[in-house]
Design a protein around this motif. Sequence first.
Motif, PDB file in Angstrom:
ATOM      1  N   ALA A 368       0.849  -1.322   0.107  1.00 50.77           N
ATOM      2  CA  ALA A 368       0.055   0.063  -0.017  1.00 50.77           C
ATOM      3  C   ALA A 368       0.850   1.343  -0.025  1.00 50.77           C
ATOM      4  CB  ALA A 368      -0.961   0.122   1.175  1.00 50.77           C
ATOM      5  N   SER A 369       0.644   2.164  -0.966  1.00 49.70           N
ATOM      6  CA  SER A 369       1.311   3.514  -0.840  1.00 49.70           C
ATOM      7  C   SER A 369       0.568   4.530  -0.958  1.00 49.70           C
ATOM      8  CB  SER A 369       1.817   3.341  -2.402  1.00 49.70           C
ATOM      9  OG  SER A 369       2.758   4.545  -2.585  1.00 49.70           O
ATOM     10  N   LYS A 370       0.925   5.644  -0.207  1.00 48.97           N
ATOM     11  CA  LYS A 370       0.065   6.889  -0.293  1.00 48.97           C
ATOM     12  C   LYS A 370       0.184   7.541  -1.402  1.00 48.97           C
ATOM     13  CE  LYS A 370       3.832   9.416   2.080  1.00 48.97           C
ATOM     14  NZ  LYS A 370       4.185  10.055   3.495  1.00 48.97           N
ATOM     15  N   SER A 371       1.425   7.314  -2.188  1.00 43.03           N
ATOM     16  CA  SER A 371       1.117   7.955  -3.503  1.00 43.03           C
ATOM     17  C   SER A 371       0.216   7.448  -4.582  1.00 43.03           C
ATOM     18  CB  SER A 371       2.572   7.961  -4.204  1.00 43.03           C
ATOM     19  OG  SER A 371       2.831   6.428  -4.657  1.00 43.03           O
ATOM     20  N   VAL A 372      -0.405   6.494  -4.047  1.00 40.96           N
ATOM     21  CA  VAL A 372      -1.678   5.820  -5.242  1.00 40.96           C
ATOM     22  C   VAL A 372      -2.760   6.414  -4.288  1.00 40.96           C
ATOM     23  CG1 VAL A 372      -2.918   3.753  -5.727  1.00 40.96           C
ATOM     24  CG2 VAL A 372      -0.450   4.118  -5.777  1.00 40.96           C
ATOM     25  N   ASN A 373      -3.119   6.362  -3.119  1.00 42.12           N
ATOM     26  CA  ASN A 373      -4.267   6.834  -2.210  1.00 42.12           C
ATOM     27  C   ASN A 373      -3.710   7.395  -0.910  1.00 42.12           C
ATOM     28  OD1 ASN A 373      -6.677   6.950  -0.943  1.00 42.12           O
ATOM     29  ND2 ASN A 373      -7.484   5.055  -1.808  1.00 42.12           N
ATOM     30  N   SER A 374      -4.224   8.818  -0.659  1.00 43.74           N
ATOM     31  CA  SER A 374      -3.790   9.323   0.501  1.00 43.74           C
ATOM     32  C   SER A 374      -4.279   9.020   1.532  1.00 43.74           C
ATOM     33  CB  SER A 374      -4.412  10.993   0.286  1.00 43.74           C
ATOM     34  OG  SER A 374      -5.619  11.224   0.271  1.00 43.74           O
ATOM     35  N   ILE A 375      -5.401   8.132   1.690  1.00 43.26           N
ATOM     36  CA  ILE A 375      -5.823   7.566   2.853  1.00 43.26           C
ATOM     37  C   ILE A 375      -4.827   6.737   3.433  1.00 43.26           C
ATOM     38  CG2 ILE A 375      -7.134   5.489   2.019  1.00 43.26           C
ATOM     39  CD1 ILE A 375      -9.436   6.016   3.488  1.00 43.26           C
ATOM     40  N   VAL A 376      -3.854   6.125   2.779  1.00 41.75           N
ATOM     41  CA  VAL A 376      -2.988   5.179   3.526  1.00 41.75           C
ATOM     42  C   VAL A 376      -2.177   5.927   4.371  1.00 41.75           C
ATOM     43  CG1 VAL A 376      -0.769   3.814   2.948  1.00 41.75           C
ATOM     44  CG2 VAL A 376      -2.810   3.961   1.413  1.00 41.75           C
ATOM     45  N   LEU A 382       4.770  -2.606   3.903  1.00 39.52           N
ATOM     46  CA  LEU A 382       6.043  -3.202   4.704  1.00 39.52           C
ATOM     47  C   LEU A 382       7.212  -2.565   3.475  1.00 39.52           C
ATOM     48  CD1 LEU A 382       7.311  -4.725   7.040  1.00 39.52           C
ATOM     49  CD2 LEU A 382       6.649  -6.707   5.495  1.00 39.52           C
ATOM     50  N   ILE A 383       7.032  -2.703   2.394  1.00 45.90           N
ATOM     51  CA  ILE A 383       8.183  -2.692   1.288  1.00 45.90           C
ATOM     52  C   ILE A 383       8.839  -1.240   1.465  1.00 45.90           C
ATOM     53  CG2 ILE A 383       6.901  -1.821  -0.610  1.00 45.90           C
ATOM     54  CD1 ILE A 383       8.420  -3.728  -2.345  1.00 45.90           C
ATOM     55  N   PHE A 384       8.140  -0.341   2.026  1.00 45.18           N
ATOM     56  CA  PHE A 384       8.277   1.232   2.276  1.00 45.18           C
ATOM     57  C   PHE A 384       9.221   1.354   3.802  1.00 45.18           C
ATOM     58  CE2 PHE A 384       4.888   1.363  -0.614  1.00 45.18           C
ATOM     59  CZ  PHE A 384       5.442   1.889  -1.807  1.00 45.18           C
ATOM     60  N   GLY A 385       9.118   0.204   4.349  1.00 47.96           N
ATOM     61  CA  GLY A 385       9.895   0.183   5.491  1.00 47.96           C
ATOM     62  C   GLY A 385       9.232   0.333   6.836  1.00 47.96           C
ATOM     63  N   ASP A 386       7.858   0.452   6.795  1.00 44.83           N
ATOM     64  CA  ASP A 386       7.029   0.640   7.964  1.00 44.83           C
ATOM     65  C   ASP A 386       6.287  -0.655   8.150  1.00 44.83           C
ATOM     66  OD1 ASP A 386       5.561   1.401   9.999  1.00 44.83           O
ATOM     67  OD2 ASP A 386       4.839   3.198   9.321  1.00 44.83           O
ATOM     68  N   ALA A 387       6.347  -1.405   9.341  1.00 47.21           N
ATOM     69  CA  ALA A 387       5.704  -2.510   9.497  1.00 47.21           C
ATOM     70  C   ALA A 387       4.187  -2.287   9.955  1.00 47.21           C
ATOM     71  CB  ALA A 387       6.581  -3.502  10.547  1.00 47.21           C
ATOM     72  N   THR A 388       4.002  -1.066  10.500  1.00 50.64           N
ATOM     73  CA  THR A 388       2.797  -0.768  11.198  1.00 50.64           C
ATOM     74  C   THR A 388       1.473  -1.237  10.459  1.00 50.64           C
ATOM     75  OG1 THR A 388       3.689   1.207  12.226  1.00 50.64           O
ATOM     76  CG2 THR A 388       1.200   0.940  12.355  1.00 50.64           C
ATOM     77  N   LEU A 389       1.222  -0.844   9.234  1.00 48.95           N
ATOM     78  CA  LEU A 389       0.045  -1.464   8.471  1.00 48.95           C
ATOM     79  C   LEU A 389       0.125  -2.830   8.442  1.00 48.95           C
ATOM     80  CD1 LEU A 389      -2.518  -0.667   6.906  1.00 48.95           C
ATOM     81  CD2 LEU A 389      -0.801  -0.232   4.847  1.00 48.95           C
ATOM     82  N   PHE A 390       1.193  -3.553   8.100  1.00 49.53           N
ATOM     83  CA  PHE A 390       1.174  -5.050   7.805  1.00 49.53           C
ATOM     84  C   PHE A 390       0.816  -5.797   9.098  1.00 49.53           C
ATOM     85  CE2 PHE A 390       3.282  -9.219   8.306  1.00 49.53           C
ATOM     86  CZ  PHE A 390       2.881  -9.765   7.074  1.00 49.53           C
ATOM     87  N   LEU A 391       1.027  -4.966  10.235  1.00 48.14           N
ATOM     88  CA  LEU A 391       0.547  -5.872  11.566  1.00 48.14           C
ATOM     89  C   LEU A 391      -0.638  -5.549  11.691  1.00 48.14           C
ATOM     90  CD1 LEU A 391       3.785  -5.043  13.767  1.00 48.14           C
ATOM     91  CD2 LEU A 391       3.201  -7.065  12.989  1.00 48.14           C
ATOM     92  N   ILE A 392      -1.304  -4.368  11.258  1.00 47.58           N
ATOM     93  CA  ILE A 392      -2.734  -4.109  11.457  1.00 47.58           C
ATOM     94  C   ILE A 392      -3.712  -5.150  10.396  1.00 47.58           C
ATOM     95  CG2 ILE A 392      -4.506  -2.287  10.992  1.00 47.58           C
ATOM     96  CD1 ILE A 392      -2.566  -0.076  11.866  1.00 47.58           C
TER      97      ILE A 392
END
Length: 441
Positions: A368-376, A382-392
Amino acid sequence: MRKIILSVILITILVVSIFSIYFQTESTTLGAHIVALKLDTGDTAWMIVASALVLLMTPGLGFFYGGMVGKKNVISTMLQSFMAMVIVTVLWVLVGFGLCFGPTIGGIIGDPSSNFMFQGVNASTAWELAPTIPFILFAFFQAKFAIITPALITGAFAERVRFWAYLLFMVLFILFIYTPLCHMTWHPDGLFFGWGVLDFAGGTVVHMSAGWAALAGAMFLGKRKVQKVNPARITYVLLGTGLLWFGWFGFNAGSAVGASGLAAQALGTTTVAAAAAAMAWVFLDKILGHKLSAMGACIGAVVGLVAITPAAGFVTIPHAIAIGIIASIISNFVCSKFPKGKIDDALDVFACHGVGGMVGMLLTGVFASKSVNSIVGDNQGLIFGDATLFLIQLKALVLVSLFAFAASYALFFIVNKITPLRVSEDKEELGLDITQHGEYL
């Protein structure tokens, strides 16, 4: 007794619909999350088309499943999908929509009283998250999602379920499993929505719930007397796949609730994920020494469509290709290794929809990328270096899996106590078309 019950149901619905004005309460204020309509004719036109496309998926599913079963069960299998359009539509107007999108009760379920018989659901107001289309259009767009979900489950217990028992299970599934998952995921006050769970078009609400219910049904009903049957019409499977793929553009692109760039993005990700998954499925079959089959190509395409559903409006086109390939490989492996001798999931619903939905939910947390959808927001994949969303996403996946399987198994148990779920062996031998419906090919 069944005749009396059906008569009472029909008369009750008729009376309530005729005298519905007496069940409505007047209000001069808009309800929670209901706003004044800012009509956009382009958005409205697209969403009318999208609603029709999503409805087309259900008869498409009927062809998809009907072509896979034996010749003596084609009509019954296809009719199970058709009757989902009939029963769920009426149930949705009565209480289903309110349970999904009514005022929240603890973030778990909606209060149906505010929208009973579509009270307050009109063409002059709008849903807060879809302010440019009439509220009634949003409500009927969402109805199409509810319709196809129980229809997906039918592939697991194909060729051995009593039709009236299936109808009862379908009603209970919508009321007690689909509606709370829908409310928690897509209502602004829902539990999962508050956590930040991303499910663009139904990875949890539709595919995981159907997949786990399918597994529960296959386990509860037991094996068919003859598990290996020749598909009645592989051409039906091809036709059904085409209709599903076509309708899925409404499913995913329509979930942008407007004729926008996000809708175009979701259309693109849907297209490439399905193609990549079908390609991966047939390539993997060849690598493993199997022939390139029409059935394999069709199943692969559907797996890709399932997997991209939760991610469609959150990921880039290249990442959609990756999602399709990964989901196809995993589902292909699960199909080949599934203990068919012990659990008879007739049409591999769990391996395709359940597993595909879970893979899609997790990979949404990866890509998921905020460049595609600002709601992110800042919690990117995870590929962008943040595990928060993946764990959610993982937490939601575990909870939905446990709930959908346990609740579905309980519903199968309850229905079986009310009326037997499974046909007798002699009726199974004759086929459901003739024994359940008095019709045959």
